[in-house]
Design a protein around this motif. Sequence first.
Motif, short mmCIF file in Angstrom:
data_model
loop_
_atom_site.label_atom_id
_atom_site.label_comp_id
_atom_site.label_asym_id
_atom_site.label_seq_id
_atom_site.Cartn_x
_atom_site.Cartn_y
_atom_site.Cartn_z
N ARG A 1 0.84 -1.21 0.00
CA ARG A 1 0.00 0.00 0.00
C ARG A 1 0.87 1.25 0.00
NH1 ARG A 1 -5.03 1.79 0.78
NH2 ARG A 1 -5.78 -0.34 0.63
N GLN A 2 1.97 1.21 0.74
CA GLN A 2 2.89 2.35 0.75
C GLN A 2 3.47 2.58 -0.63
OE1 GLN A 2 5.88 2.01 3.86
NE2 GLN A 2 4.37 1.18 5.29
N LEU A 3 3.81 1.48 -1.33
CA LEU A 3 4.35 1.60 -2.68
C LEU A 3 3.32 2.17 -3.64
CD1 LEU A 3 6.29 -1.79 -2.93
CD2 LEU A 3 7.29 0.49 -2.81
N ASP A 4 2.07 1.74 -3.50
CA ASP A 4 1.00 2.25 -4.36
C ASP A 4 0.80 3.74 -4.12
OD1 ASP A 4 0.56 -0.16 -5.53
OD2 ASP A 4 -1.16 -0.71 -4.29
N GLU A 5 0.78 4.15 -2.86
CA GLU A 5 0.59 5.56 -2.53
C GLU A 5 1.74 6.40 -3.07
OE1 GLU A 5 0.11 5.72 1.68
OE2 GLU A 5 -1.94 4.92 1.65
N ASP A 6 2.94 5.86 -2.97
CA ASP A 6 4.12 6.55 -3.47
C ASP A 6 4.02 6.74 -4.99
OD1 ASP A 6 6.89 7.53 -2.85
OD2 ASP A 6 7.40 6.01 -4.32
N TYR A 7 3.57 5.70 -5.67
CA TYR A 7 3.42 5.75 -7.13
C TYR A 7 2.41 6.82 -7.54
CZ TYR A 7 1.87 4.37 -11.80
OH TYR A 7 1.51 4.38 -13.13
N PHE A 8 1.26 6.84 -6.87
CA PHE A 8 0.22 7.79 -7.25
C PHE A 8 0.62 9.23 -6.91
CE2 PHE A 8 -2.53 3.94 -7.12
CZ PHE A 8 -2.95 4.00 -8.43
N LYS A 9 1.40 9.41 -5.86
CA LYS A 9 1.91 10.74 -5.54
C LYS A 9 2.83 11.23 -6.65
CE LYS A 9 1.77 10.72 -0.46
NZ LYS A 9 2.60 10.66 0.77
N LYS A 10 3.64 10.32 -7.17
CA LYS A 10 4.56 10.67 -8.26
C LYS A 10 3.77 11.07 -9.51
CE LYS A 10 8.19 8.06 -8.97
NZ LYS A 10 9.04 6.95 -9.44
N ILE A 11 2.76 10.27 -9.87
CA ILE A 11 1.94 10.57 -11.04
C ILE A 11 1.25 11.92 -10.88
CG2 ILE A 11 -0.07 9.86 -12.39
CD1 ILE A 11 2.47 8.18 -12.84
N GLU A 12 0.72 12.17 -9.69
CA GLU A 12 0.05 13.44 -9.42
C GLU A 12 1.01 14.62 -9.58
OE1 GLU A 12 -2.64 15.54 -5.86
OE2 GLU A 12 -1.57 13.66 -5.50
N ALA A 13 2.24 14.44 -9.09
CA ALA A 13 3.24 15.51 -9.19
C ALA A 13 3.65 15.75 -10.64
CB ALA A 13 4.47 15.15 -8.35
N ILE A 14 3.78 14.69 -11.42
CA ILE A 14 4.14 14.83 -12.84
C ILE A 14 3.03 15.57 -13.60
CG2 ILE A 14 4.52 13.56 -15.00
CD1 ILE A 14 5.91 11.39 -13.26
N GLU A 15 1.79 15.20 -13.34
CA GLU A 15 0.67 15.87 -14.00
C GLU A 15 0.60 17.34 -13.59
OE1 GLU A 15 -2.65 13.47 -12.84
OE2 GLU A 15 -2.35 12.02 -14.47
N PHE A 16 0.92 17.61 -12.35
CA PHE A 16 0.93 18.99 -11.85
C PHE A 16 1.99 19.81 -12.60
CE2 PHE A 16 2.10 22.47 -9.10
CZ PHE A 16 0.92 22.85 -8.47
N ALA A 17 3.19 19.23 -12.75
CA ALA A 17 4.28 19.94 -13.43
C ALA A 17 3.92 20.26 -14.87
CB ALA A 17 5.55 19.10 -13.37
N VAL A 18 3.22 19.35 -15.53
CA VAL A 18 2.80 19.58 -16.92
C VAL A 18 1.74 20.68 -16.98
CG1 VAL A 18 1.62 18.55 -18.91
CG2 VAL A 18 3.37 17.24 -17.68
#
Length: 269
Positions: free
Chosen positions: A114-131
């Motif tokens: 679950r920690q890995l999943d949360e980490d992954y989704f945080k990364k995706i959210e941050a990438i989308e934010f940067a774009v």
Amino acid sequence: MTKLTLFIVSDSVGETADLVAKAAASQFRQDLDTVSMKRFSHVEDESQLKEIAYLAKRQQAIVVYTLVKSSMREKIKDECRLNGLRCVDLLGSLLTEIGETVNEKPYEEPGLVRQLDEDYFKKIEAIEFAVKYDDGRDPRGVLKADIVLVGVSRTSKTPLSQYLAHRRYKVANVPLVPEVEPPEELFQIDPKKCFGLVISPHVLNSIRKERLIALGLKDDANYAQVERIEQELLHFERVVNKIGCKVINVSNRAVEETANLILSELSNS
């Protein structure tokens, strides 16, 4: 029809065991409403296992469990045997096989997936934010960002934003041009999360010339002229002084090095 009762036991949320149990039960009961499923989540104490086994015996339930600690798996197996219960270990055999294959011991820490999943989704959210908030497209992103980058054109704002996004930071970047007033949001944020990127006029002159050539244009355009660059850098200096933010010279720095400087500054602020 024989009553079917399943006890789902997990040291985490129990979603994995729940899904597997439902998949198996659906092969015998097309209407899962006829299946009694009870989930016991975050079970981390052996005394809880004894109570669960007692309840399972009263209801003649099959115990399905995902427990990462070997001691907990052994305990529930013993309790089920003492109470004459059927039990299924969904993780134990796989953990053993993987451990023997890689010649390593498991961490035995509940909830890691679950920690890995949360980490992954945080990364995706941050990438989308940067774009979304790249190149000053929407000044509102400045107020929402973890990090704000400002600088003249071709100071690596976009690649730096993406690099930091992969480290799970939400980054907005704003280009500074003398003819355009900087957004008011820049002066409303905490200056500690804002970073100005400055570069040597001659280095920038070379970078911009290469950029023009890559676009099929002549390299003597005003965009690449040293006089124009110095004008832009003077405007940059006025803006960052007003913001009161840290300025980093990126003339001879790789994106990774600049990113590490920024993160170091943030951790010390």
